[in-house]
Structures are given as structure tokens and as C-alpha cells.
Design a protein around this motif. Structure first.
Motif, PDB file in Angstrom:
ATOM      1  N   ALA A 215     -60.437  16.484   0.705  1.00  0.00           N
ATOM      2  CA  ALA A 215     -60.474  15.051   0.407  1.00  0.00           C
ATOM      3  C   ALA A 215     -59.069  14.475   0.300  1.00  0.00           C
ATOM      4  O   ALA A 215     -58.795  13.375   0.821  1.00  0.00           O
ATOM      5  N   MET A 216     -58.160  15.188  -0.359  1.00  0.00           N
ATOM      6  CA  MET A 216     -56.785  14.694  -0.474  1.00  0.00           C
ATOM      7  C   MET A 216     -56.086  14.653   0.878  1.00  0.00           C
ATOM      8  O   MET A 216     -55.343  13.711   1.183  1.00  0.00           O
ATOM      9  N   THR A 217     -56.336  15.652   1.721  1.00  0.00           N
ATOM     10  CA  THR A 217     -55.737  15.657   3.053  1.00  0.00           C
ATOM     11  C   THR A 217     -56.266  14.502   3.893  1.00  0.00           C
ATOM     12  O   THR A 217     -55.500  13.820   4.589  1.00  0.00           O
ATOM     13  N   ALA A 218     -57.580  14.255   3.830  1.00  0.00           N
ATOM     14  CA  ALA A 218     -58.164  13.139   4.581  1.00  0.00           C
ATOM     15  C   ALA A 218     -57.630  11.803   4.079  1.00  0.00           C
ATOM     16  O   ALA A 218     -57.354  10.900   4.880  1.00  0.00           O
ATOM     17  N   ARG A 219     -57.456  11.674   2.774  1.00  0.00           N
ATOM     18  CA  ARG A 219     -56.925  10.438   2.209  1.00  0.00           C
ATOM     19  C   ARG A 219     -55.481  10.214   2.656  1.00  0.00           C
ATOM     20  O   ARG A 219     -55.088   9.075   2.981  1.00  0.00           O
ATOM     21  N   ALA A 254     -53.725  16.488  14.870  1.00  0.00           N
ATOM     22  CA  ALA A 254     -54.056  17.727  15.577  1.00  0.00           C
ATOM     23  C   ALA A 254     -53.650  18.951  14.763  1.00  0.00           C
ATOM     24  O   ALA A 254     -54.401  19.937  14.675  1.00  0.00           O
ATOM     25  N   VAL A 255     -52.466  18.905  14.140  1.00  0.00           N
ATOM     26  CA  VAL A 255     -52.001  20.031  13.334  1.00  0.00           C
ATOM     27  C   VAL A 255     -52.913  20.248  12.135  1.00  0.00           C
ATOM     28  O   VAL A 255     -53.288  21.383  11.813  1.00  0.00           O
ATOM     29  N   VAL A 256     -53.277  19.164  11.454  1.00  0.00           N
ATOM     30  CA  VAL A 256     -54.159  19.281  10.286  1.00  0.00           C
ATOM     31  C   VAL A 256     -55.521  19.832  10.691  1.00  0.00           C
ATOM     32  O   VAL A 256     -56.089  20.709  10.023  1.00  0.00           O
ATOM     33  N   THR A 257     -56.056  19.339  11.809  1.00  0.00           N
ATOM     34  CA  THR A 257     -57.366  19.802  12.270  1.00  0.00           C
ATOM     35  C   THR A 257     -57.336  21.275  12.645  1.00  0.00           C
ATOM     36  O   THR A 257     -58.219  22.057  12.257  1.00  0.00           O
ATOM     37  N   LEU A 258     -56.316  21.668  13.402  1.00  0.00           N
ATOM     38  CA  LEU A 258     -56.213  23.069  13.816  1.00  0.00           C
ATOM     39  C   LEU A 258     -55.990  23.980  12.614  1.00  0.00           C
ATOM     40  O   LEU A 258     -56.523  25.096  12.561  1.00  0.00           O
ATOM     41  N   THR A 259     -55.201  23.509  11.649  1.00  0.00           N
ATOM     42  CA  THR A 259     -54.983  24.304  10.440  1.00  0.00           C
ATOM     43  C   THR A 259     -56.281  24.508   9.676  1.00  0.00           C
ATOM     44  O   THR A 259     -56.577  25.605   9.184  1.00  0.00           O
ATOM     45  N   PHE A 260     -57.081  23.440   9.583  1.00  0.00           N
ATOM     46  CA  PHE A 260     -58.362  23.571   8.889  1.00  0.00           C
ATOM     47  C   PHE A 260     -59.277  24.542   9.621  1.00  0.00           C
ATOM     48  O   PHE A 260     -59.905  25.415   9.002  1.00  0.00           O
ATOM     49  N   LEU A 261     -59.370  24.399  10.949  1.00  0.00           N
ATOM     50  CA  LEU A 261     -60.260  25.258  11.709  1.00  0.00           C
ATOM     51  C   LEU A 261     -59.822  26.716  11.669  1.00  0.00           C
ATOM     52  O   LEU A 261     -60.650  27.626  11.564  1.00  0.00           O
ATOM     53  N   ALA A 262     -58.510  26.942  11.745  1.00  0.00           N
ATOM     54  CA  ALA A 262     -58.010  28.312  11.827  1.00  0.00           C
ATOM     55  C   ALA A 262     -57.905  28.982  10.465  1.00  0.00           C
ATOM     56  O   ALA A 262     -58.056  30.206  10.361  1.00  0.00           O
ATOM     57  N   CYS A 263     -57.639  28.205   9.419  1.00  0.00           N
ATOM     58  CA  CYS A 263     -57.347  28.796   8.108  1.00  0.00           C
ATOM     59  C   CYS A 263     -58.486  28.648   7.099  1.00  0.00           C
ATOM     60  O   CYS A 263     -58.655  29.516   6.242  1.00  0.00           O
ATOM     61  N   TRP A 264     -59.242  27.556   7.177  1.00  0.00           N
ATOM     62  CA  TRP A 264     -60.253  27.318   6.156  1.00  0.00           C
ATOM     63  C   TRP A 264     -61.646  27.725   6.592  1.00  0.00           C
ATOM     64  O   TRP A 264     -62.419  28.264   5.790  1.00  0.00           O
ATOM     65  N   VAL A 265     -61.990  27.458   7.847  1.00  0.00           N
ATOM     66  CA  VAL A 265     -63.334  27.778   8.317  1.00  0.00           C
ATOM     67  C   VAL A 265     -63.670  29.264   8.170  1.00  0.00           C
ATOM     68  O   VAL A 265     -64.766  29.606   7.696  1.00  0.00           O
ATOM     69  N   PRO A 266     -62.770  30.206   8.562  1.00  0.00           N
ATOM     70  CA  PRO A 266     -63.112  31.622   8.358  1.00  0.00           C
ATOM     71  C   PRO A 266     -63.393  31.968   6.903  1.00  0.00           C
ATOM     72  O   PRO A 266     -64.308  32.758   6.618  1.00  0.00           O
TER      73      PRO A 266
END
Length: 342
Positions: A215-219, A254-266
Motif C-alpha cells: 500500500a505504501m509503495t502504491a501510494r 517497471a522496476v517496482v513491478t518487477l521487484t514485486f513479482l520477483a521478490c514478493w510473489v515467491p
């Protein structure tokens, strides 16, 4: 651990996955920690919070090879079993709470810049540090104070001997339990962590922490987009300037999205896989558990490294050292003026 010089089932896979990843996490954290310590301009409250996060991430990297063992049954004494489960859990919770604190501090810096200097984190810095290290220690230590299943159900069958296991399954594989003497008992995460403890940790601590970071990142991205619109209104005559701003914002997203997909989703997948296995009371494949735990925890531990290595202030000492080594190597390779053939 290996007995008689042979690998236990899953042991080789654990060390093959965790040792390289743990080494990268430790070395990268040491690099950024050294950069902050060497630069006096970085000795302020925000960087001290980030330094605390790096220390927690470093300790998580050290404990990473031991985390997959938490899901496998072993023969350990009561004290050793508690230590093998409580200490890695404490390090991981401290790491996650430090990560929330760093995101909160930077969120306030962008969302309320006028109130940033009066933030309580700056006025009560030791108290803030205590708040991100003491609660994880207290919560992770609850099984040591009695909130456990050690004296609950009959756990004699969770670690079968190789002969009994082969006879019951018709296979010849060795047991995944190491023998540590006659005083040892079956050590399982189910004996250390009751179901209620796991539910509280997952849905009362981990899930809210991850949601708050998201939420903080999206804000912050939304505020950045709004500021970008204001800048573009002031820069209507400069098409190139507006294009560069759009490209920079697109790269940030793009960096935030890729970081979320690569680091948080797993890690989210790993967390819910554990809960599903707990609810279903099913035996998981050791290989599946090892891969999920290594991928989930390891990818999450990369988040501070992405934040640190993306900041040129943290990587500048390493860049300077690399330039000096490169110049020295080139000077040694260059021929002397008298050696040049006429």
C-alpha cells in the motif's frame, strides 16, 4: 546433517540452493554496510534505519541454509529443537519489521515532506530501533515459554528408522531424520509451533506487513504520478523534457513491478503453501518444501539489496575502488615509452 559420510534425503538440495544464495546476500549486504559506514554524509537517521535493515538481512542470509530444515523432521533434544526453530523465525520477523519501518520512513518523506523532520522516528530513534527488534524476539520466543505442542500428541512415528520406513513404504530410501544420540526426540515444526501460533504469525503479522508495504509503495507511485503531471503542465513548451519525465516514471513503475513479482510473489506462494499444507494435514514432498522455502525466503531477502544497490551513494565507494583497480591494471598493461618499437 549427514551421517556416516552419506547425504540425508534433501540435504544436498538444501545446501546446493541456499549456500550460493546466502553467500550473495551476505557479500552484497557487507558491501552496502561498508559504504554507509565509510561515508560520514550518510550517518543520519534514514540511513541508520536502512543500516538496521541491512543487518537484519545479513543475519537472514546467515540463517538461510537452516530455514529449510525447519520443515523436515529430525531427531534433536528439546532445547536444540527450540533453538533451530525459534532463532531463524526471530531473524526473519525482525527483517520483515525493519523492512516495514524503512518503507514507512520513506513514505512519510514523500507523502508529508513538511512533517518529515518532526516525525517521531527521528526524535525517538533508539525507541524505533527497539520497536523493530524487541517484538519479533518476544513473539518468536513464545514457544520457548510454553506455547508449543511438545507434550501434546504422540510424535513417536514422525521419525521412523530406515528399516521401518522401508518396510512400511516398500522403498529403500533413508530416513530424513538424523540420529543425535539416545536423548534426542523427534523434532518437527508442528511440535514447536502450534496451529494457532502459525495462524497468528501468518495472518496477524506477515500478511499485514506485506499489505502495508504494498500500500505504501502504491501510494508513493501515485504521488509521483501526480507530481509528474504538475511538472508537465509547467513544461508544456519542452517536449523532450516531458518525454524524459515520462520515460523515467515508466522505468520506476517497471522496476517496482518487477521487484514485486520477483521478490514478493515467491514468498507469498510459499507462505500460503505452508498454510494449505497445515490445514490439509498432508505430508509434503521434502523437495517441494525445500525449493519453495529457499525461493520464497531468498527472494524476499533480495529486496533490501535492490533498494541499496539502486542508490548510487551506497555503491559509489565500490565504483571508486573498481575504477582504481581498472586504472592500475591498465597502467601495468600499457608498454613503457622506451619499449615502443620505432
Amino acid at each position: 546433517m549427514a551421517t556416516g559420510g552419506a547425504w540425508l534425503p534433501g540435504e544436498q538440495l538444501i545446501y546446493s540452493l541456499t549456500v550460493p544464495l546466502s553467500s550473495v546476500i551476505i557479500l552484497a549486504n557487507l558491501l552496502v554496510i561498508a559504504a554507509i559506514a565509510a561515508n560520514r554524509q550518510l550517518h543520519d537517521t534514514p540511513n541508520f534505519f536502512f543500516l538496521s535493515l541491512l543487518v537484519a538481512d545479513l543475519l537472514t542470509g546467515v540463517a538461510l541454509p537452516f530455514i529449510p530444515w525447519m520443515g523436515l523432521n529430525r531427531r534433536l533434544s528439546f532445547t536444540s529443537c527450540l533453538l533451530a526453530h525459534v532463532f531463524p523465525n526471530f531473524l526473519f520477523l525482525a527483517f520483515l519489521l525493519n523492512l516495514v519501518m524503512v518503507h514507512y520512513e520513506r513514505y512519510v518523506c514523500i507523502a508529508s515532506p513538511l512533517h518529515y523532520s518532526a516525525l517521531w522516528l527521528h526524535r525517538r530513534f533508539p525507541l524505533a530501533l527497539l520497536a523493530v527488534w524487541a517484538p519479533p524476539l518476544l513473539f518468536a520466543s513464545l514457544p520457548a515459554f510454553g506455547w508449543n505442542n511438545w507434550a501434546g500428541a504422540d510424535w513417536n512415528g514422525c521419525c521412523q528408522s530406515p528399516a521401518a520406513e522401508a518396510a512400511s513404504s516398500g522403498a529403500t530410501e533413508r530416513s530424513n531424520c538424523s540420529e543425535n544420540g539416545s536423548s534426542s526426540e523427534c523434532c518437527s515444526y508442528r511440535r514447536v509451533f502450534p496451529n494457532a501460533f502459525i495462524y497468528v504469525e501468518v495472518y496477524g503479522l506477515l500478511a499485514p506487513a506485506i499489505l502495508s508495504i504494498g500500500a505504501m509503495t502504491a501510494r508513493v507511485l501515485w504521488i509521483t504520478r501526480s507530481q509528474l503531471r504538475d511538472i508537465r503542465r509547467l513544461q508544456r513548451s519542452s517536449t523532450d523534457r516531458r518525454h524524459r519525465l515520462n520515460v523515467r516514471y515508466a522505468r520506476c513503475v517497471a522496476v517496482v513491478t518487477l521487484t514485486f513479482l520477483a521478490c514478493w510473489v515467491p514468498y507469498i506462494v510459499y507462505m500460503h503453501a505452508n498454510v494449505v499444507a497445515l490445514l490439509g494435514d498432508a505430508r509434503r514432498s521434502p523437495a517441494t518444501h525445500i525449493v519453495l522455502s529457499c525461493t520464497g525466503i531468498g527472494s524476499m531477502a533480495v529486496v533490501p539489496l535492490v533498494l541499496g544497490l539502486a542508490n548510487r551513494q551506497y555503491t559509489e565507494p565500490a565504483r571508486q575502488l573498481a575504477r582504481k583497480l581498472r586504472d592500475r591494471w591498465r597502467s601495468q598493461e600499457a608498454p613503457e615509452p622506451g619499449d615502443v618499437a620505432l
